[in-house]
Design an enzyme around this catalytic site. Structure first.
Site, PDB file in Angstrom:
ATOM      1  N   LYS A 202      73.136  70.121  37.133  1.00 45.71           N
ATOM      2  CA  LYS A 202      73.079  71.550  36.811  1.00 45.71           C
ATOM      3  C   LYS A 202      73.988  71.883  35.650  1.00 45.71           C
ATOM      4  CE  LYS A 202      71.511  73.718  41.012  1.00 45.71           C
ATOM      5  NZ  LYS A 202      71.818  74.599  42.111  1.00 45.71           N
TER       6      LYS A 202
ATOM      7  N   LYS B 223      62.144  65.875  40.550  1.00 44.21           N
ATOM      8  CA  LYS B 223      62.005  66.526  41.855  1.00 44.21           C
ATOM      9  C   LYS B 223      61.278  67.873  41.725  1.00 44.21           C
ATOM     10  CE  LYS B 223      65.402  68.913  43.537  1.00 44.21           C
ATOM     11  NZ  LYS B 223      66.695  69.392  44.041  1.00 44.21           N
TER      12      LYS B 223
ATOM     13  N   LYS C  73      62.310  74.757  42.803  1.00 43.38           N
ATOM     14  CA  LYS C  73      61.928  76.163  42.791  1.00 43.38           C
ATOM     15  C   LYS C  73      62.524  76.917  41.614  1.00 43.38           C
ATOM     16  CE  LYS C  73      65.490  76.608  46.231  1.00 43.38           C
ATOM     17  NZ  LYS C  73      65.777  76.800  47.632  1.00 43.38           N
TER      18      LYS C  73
HETATM   19  P1  TYM Z   1      67.912  74.059  48.758  1.00 38.09           P
HETATM   20  O1  TYM Z   1      67.817  75.523  49.026  1.00 38.09           O
HETATM   21  O2  TYM Z   1      67.895  73.593  47.353  1.00 38.09           O
HETATM   22  O3  TYM Z   1      66.754  73.317  49.532  1.00 38.09           O
HETATM   23  C1  TYM Z   1      66.479  73.587  50.906  1.00 38.09           C
HETATM   24  C2  TYM Z   1      66.009  72.329  51.595  1.00 38.09           C
HETATM   25  O4  TYM Z   1      64.831  71.839  50.968  1.00 38.09           O
HETATM   26  C3  TYM Z   1      65.010  70.473  50.609  1.00 38.09           C
HETATM   27  N1  TYM Z   1      64.271  70.209  49.367  1.00 38.09           N
HETATM   28  C4  TYM Z   1      63.373  69.232  49.200  1.00 38.09           C
HETATM   29  N2  TYM Z   1      62.922  68.279  50.041  1.00 38.09           N
HETATM   30  C5  TYM Z   1      61.991  67.426  49.565  1.00 38.09           C
HETATM   31  N3  TYM Z   1      61.503  67.472  48.299  1.00 38.09           N
HETATM   32  C6  TYM Z   1      61.929  68.403  47.413  1.00 38.09           C
HETATM   33  N4  TYM Z   1      61.439  68.453  46.192  1.00 38.09           N
HETATM   34  C7  TYM Z   1      62.916  69.333  47.864  1.00 38.09           C
HETATM   35  N5  TYM Z   1      63.553  70.379  47.267  1.00 38.09           N
HETATM   36  C8  TYM Z   1      64.383  70.889  48.210  1.00 38.09           C
HETATM   37  C9  TYM Z   1      66.507  70.314  50.424  1.00 38.09           C
HETATM   38  O5  TYM Z   1      66.913  68.968  50.544  1.00 38.09           O
HETATM   39  C10 TYM Z   1      67.053  71.189  51.515  1.00 38.09           C
HETATM   40  O6  TYM Z   1      67.053  70.507  52.759  1.00 38.09           O
HETATM   41  N6  TYM Z   1      72.771  73.351  49.497  1.00 38.09           N
HETATM   42  C11 TYM Z   1      71.488  73.480  50.143  1.00 38.09           C
HETATM   43  C12 TYM Z   1      71.419  74.636  51.117  1.00 38.09           C
HETATM   44  C13 TYM Z   1      72.506  74.595  52.131  1.00 38.09           C
HETATM   45  C14 TYM Z   1      72.557  73.771  53.284  1.00 38.09           C
HETATM   46  C15 TYM Z   1      73.787  74.099  53.944  1.00 38.09           C
HETATM   47  C16 TYM Z   1      71.706  72.812  53.846  1.00 38.09           C
HETATM   48  C17 TYM Z   1      73.633  75.343  52.108  1.00 38.09           C
HETATM   49  N7  TYM Z   1      74.403  75.063  53.201  1.00 38.09           N
HETATM   50  C18 TYM Z   1      74.163  73.481  55.113  1.00 38.09           C
HETATM   51  C19 TYM Z   1      72.091  72.184  55.023  1.00 38.09           C
HETATM   52  C20 TYM Z   1      73.311  72.520  55.654  1.00 38.09           C
HETATM   53  C21 TYM Z   1      70.443  73.713  49.083  1.00 38.09           C
HETATM   54  O7  TYM Z   1      70.732  74.173  48.007  1.00 38.09           O
HETATM   55  O8  TYM Z   1      69.184  73.463  49.499  1.00 38.09           O
END
Ligand code: TYM
Length: 332
Positions: free
Chosen positions: A115, A197, A200
């Site tokens: 990022k 990847k 969004k």
């Molecule tokens: P975030 O919001 O980017 O993504 C949410 C979840 O979706 C999964 N994910 C994917 N899995 C497969 N293929 C993809 N292309 C893909 N893009 C996203 C992510 O691995 C995630 O599980 N930091 C985290 C949010 C968070 C969190 C937490 C998660 C904050 N606190 C505590 C677990 C526990 C995040 O930005 O995910």
């Protein structure tokens, strides 16, 4: 004894098929298979503001994610569903955990590195310390398991290191969590650039499918997804990464093995395969969108979030009180 499962999604950009397959679908599956366990799922809105957000959009997306969790099939009776910023202890513990995290550890986080390369000016300090807040989200509730996609694995490893470090110094206090990463679909790739990847963050793009895309958009995006000129349905992520990604999506949506999809389509054209995949996605996503429409304006959603806030809040309050005692903060 039942286990506690904790996870979150950040309300930036739209929810994608990657979020659904890598995370939400796992939550739903786990909930079906693990009747004893407790589920704490939240919308990580504090994480969203590590980059600039338009306030009205942030609020809308936050509620959208809450509604989508339920629309995708989470059972409301068995889910503590809440919004991260409504429980102030996340930030409080986040600061304490920052005080147990080293600069070098944060500098090694690939998500931060990626990022900050993309966005070389105006990098906020919270983008850097973000993994400590994420660790707080998890450790606050003594999570046993954290279902996430592959991209969060490194943050989970850091969370475990921080928990162990704290426990070693202050005595056993935090449960050391384990990540649960799906076997199929842990990393769904971009439909146009299958070495990247699916994300969004890129709005107006053919590279991802949004959970809010209508039938025509889903079909158009699958039809135009990049494949190759080998014209053979085969699972080969190195030489046929676009096709391998589509096979993975198909297998995950249908709850089948990759080999089963390959076997079924081995003599088909890419066109037939894509048409069937697009239809499977439409059949999955359109009913979810209908449930989302009912929920988003409902009082029921508000009530569920109020209840989630109360339950998570009580747990967090007690854990933080003990945490401060352990550390020697305050008078008692
Ligand atoms: P975030 O919001 O980017 O993504 C949410 C979840 O979706 C999964 N994910 C994917 N899995 C497969 N293929 C993809 N292309 C893909 N893009 C996203 C992510 O691995 C995630 O599980 N930091 C985290 C949010 C968070 C969190 C937490 C998660 C904050 N606190 C505590 C677990 C526990 C995040 O930005 O995910």
């Amino acid at each position: 004894m039942g286990k506690r499962i904790v996870s979150g999604i950040k309300p930036t950009g739209t929810l994608t098929l990657g979020n659904y397959i890598g995370a939400i679908k796992q939550f739903v599956k786990l909930q079906k298979n693990r009747k004893e366990d407790e589920f704490f799922l939240f919308v990580a809105d504090m994480h969203a503001i590590t980059t600039r957000q338009v306030p009205a959009e942030l609020r809308k997306r936050t509620l959208d994610i809450a509604a989508m969790y339920l629309a995708c099939g989470l059972e409301k009776e068995r889910t503590v569903l809440f919004i991260q910023s409504e429980i102030k202890e996340h930030v409080e513990l986040g600061y304490i955990l920052q005080s147990n995290t080293y600069m070098g550890e944060l500098e090694r986080m690939t998500q931060y590195k990626d990022k900050s390369i993309k966005q070389d000016t105006s990098i906020t300090s919270s983008l850097f310390t973000y993994p400590a807040l994420m660790a707080a989200d998890i450790l606050l509730y003594d999570a046993d398991y954290v279902p996430v996609g592959e991209d969060q694995k490194q943050h989970l490893e850091l969370t475990r290191d921080i928990a162990n470090r704290f426990n070693n110094f202050y005595g056993d206090f935090f449960t050391v969590p384990e990540p649960l990463i799906p076997e199929v679909g842990a990393r769904i790739m971009d439909l146009q650039e299958p070495n990247k990847k699916m994300s969004k963050s890129d709005e107006f793009d053919k590279g991802y499918i949004s959970l809010f895309d209508d039938e025509a958009a889903i079909k158009r995006k699958i039809r135009s997804a990049v494949t190759d000129s080998l014209a053979k349905i085969n699972y080969d992520p190195i030489n046929q990464p676009g096709l391998a990604n589509l096979i993975t999506i198909f297998a995950s949506i249908k709850d089948l093995e990759i080999a089963q999809i390959v076997e079924k389509y081995q003599n088909s054209t890419y066109q037939t395969f894509k048409e069937d995949l697009a239809q499977a996605l439409v059949d999955t996503l359109i009913p979810i969108q209908k449930r989302y429409q009912e929920l988003i304006k409902s009082q029921e959603l508000q009530d569920i979030l109020d209840q989630g806030k109360a339950i998570a809040g009580e747990y967090a309050f007690k854990k933080m009180r003990k945490c401060k005692q352990k550390i020697g903060l305050g008078r008692k």
